[in-house]
Scaffold this active site. Structure first.
Site, short mmCIF file in Angstrom:
data_model
loop_
_atom_site.label_atom_id
_atom_site.label_comp_id
_atom_site.label_asym_id
_atom_site.label_seq_id
_atom_site.Cartn_x
_atom_site.Cartn_y
_atom_site.Cartn_z
N THR A 139 -7.15 26.86 70.09
CA THR A 139 -6.83 27.31 71.44
C THR A 139 -6.81 26.09 72.34
O THR A 139 -7.84 25.45 72.57
CB THR A 139 -7.89 28.31 71.95
OG1 THR A 139 -7.86 29.47 71.11
CG2 THR A 139 -7.58 28.74 73.38
N LYS A 165 -14.41 27.48 77.79
CA LYS A 165 -13.23 26.63 77.56
C LYS A 165 -11.95 27.39 77.82
O LYS A 165 -11.04 26.91 78.55
CB LYS A 165 -13.25 26.12 76.12
CG LYS A 165 -11.96 25.47 75.67
CD LYS A 165 -11.91 25.34 74.15
CE LYS A 165 -10.50 25.10 73.67
NZ LYS A 165 -10.41 25.10 72.20
N LYS A 190 -2.76 33.79 74.64
CA LYS A 190 -4.20 33.70 74.34
C LYS A 190 -5.02 33.54 75.61
O LYS A 190 -6.04 34.24 75.80
CB LYS A 190 -4.45 32.53 73.39
CG LYS A 190 -5.92 32.21 73.13
CD LYS A 190 -6.63 33.33 72.39
CE LYS A 190 -8.13 33.05 72.22
NZ LYS A 190 -8.41 32.00 71.23
#
Length: 301
Positions: free
Chosen positions: A96, A246, A171
């Site tokens: 990611t 994150k 995502k």
């Protein structure tokens, strides 16, 4: 059809994913900088490669699962992974990372004569271990078609979201929803506690009413109602709070870059950054319920 796969990054997510590919009959050459991760993967049928470059040199497909975009780009370009691979190798990055970094990785791969797909995942460690992950893919249709059987061996669903970087875009949008939802569910339980409502009673109502969501029914932030949730394992991840921080940070960067007024997304990013830097450093992201209580230990309703 058996595929030779180089799998770079055998941590909590990558290790089980590589094991699922090996279990599906593929030859998987794995590499990680942590020897213990390599040892666990070897026990699950993954062949240990002496280096990432050695693995890529033999592979038809190279899959990476790394912490951040800078690691992907450094491995691809500076450390020679693209140069080591056979012409036309398909590079699938399941990390990611920032959308811009994903597009840069795609451009670097294609410039080197390869094909590329960004395919980040949703489902956490439990999904990786159970091979029930969801993949969000960005890249060409032909690349997605080539990768789909491999993604299916590691998960239950793969969605082609568009061109390069589209998987990463999907995502961060998805995880912004998840982070906000977990905060909302946690706040509701804290409010319920203050009003004398048991965890089970609130769960029984909300899970069958308009408050129903994944953060409640699968990853419930309080112990009891959902036995498989991390709350029943002292908030052992699951999906670690620093990873949520994150992802929300990536979403916040994209919001600011796009000039989008999204107060909840930005606030969730701030809350998870603080939690991850403190008590949540080694906890599941659902442990934020304890930060909302102002206490370190879970309370039973």
């Amino acid at each position: 059809m058996t595929t030779v796969i180089a799998f770079i990054g055998l941590g909590h997510m990558g290790g089980p994913m590589a094991a699922s590919l090996a279990a599906a009959g593929h030859r998987v050459l794995g590499h990680d900088l942590v020897p213990a991760s390599v040892a666990r993967a070897r026990e699950a049928g993954v062949e240990a490669a002496e280096s990432a470059l050695a693995a890529a040199a033999e592979a038809d497909v190279v899959i990476t699962m790394l912490p951040a975009g800078r690691h992907v780009l450094a491995l691809y370009r500076d450390e020679g992974l693209l140069a080591a691979a056979k012409p036309g190798t398909l590079f699938v990055d399941c990390s990611t990372i920032d959308v811009a970094d994903a597009r840069a990785a795609h451009e670097a791969a294609t410039a080197a004569g390869h094909r590329a797909l960004d395919a980040p995942v949703s489902g956490g460690v439990m999904g990786a271990e159970a091979a029930t992950l969801t993949f969000m893919a960005g890249g060409g249709e032909a690349e997605f078609a080539r990768a789909e059987p491999l993604l299916s061996a590691m998960g239950k669903k793969a969605v082609h979201c568009g061109g390069a970087g589209a998987g990463q875009a999907a995502k961060i949008c998805n995880n912004m929803i998840l982070g906000i939802s977990m905060i909302a569910v946690s706040e509701a339980f804290v409010l319920g506690e203050s009003l004398g409502l048991s965890h089970q009673a609130l769960y029984d109502v909300a899970s069958a009413a308009s408050g129903q969501c994944w953060a409640l029914t699968t990853n419930c932030p309080v112990p009891g109602p959902v036995p498989a949730s991390p709350a029943n394992r002292a908030y052992r991840p699951g999906f670690a709070a620093p990873l949520m921080a994150k992802d929300l940070g990536l979403a916040a960067n994209a919001l600011r870059a796009g000039g989008i007024d999204a107060g909840l997304g930005l606030r969730a990013a701030v809350m998870y950054a603080a939690f991850a830097e403190g008590a949540g450093a080694d906890q599941d992201f659902s442990g934020i319920v304890n930060a909302l209580r102002g206490a370190a230990a879970p309370q039973n309703g």
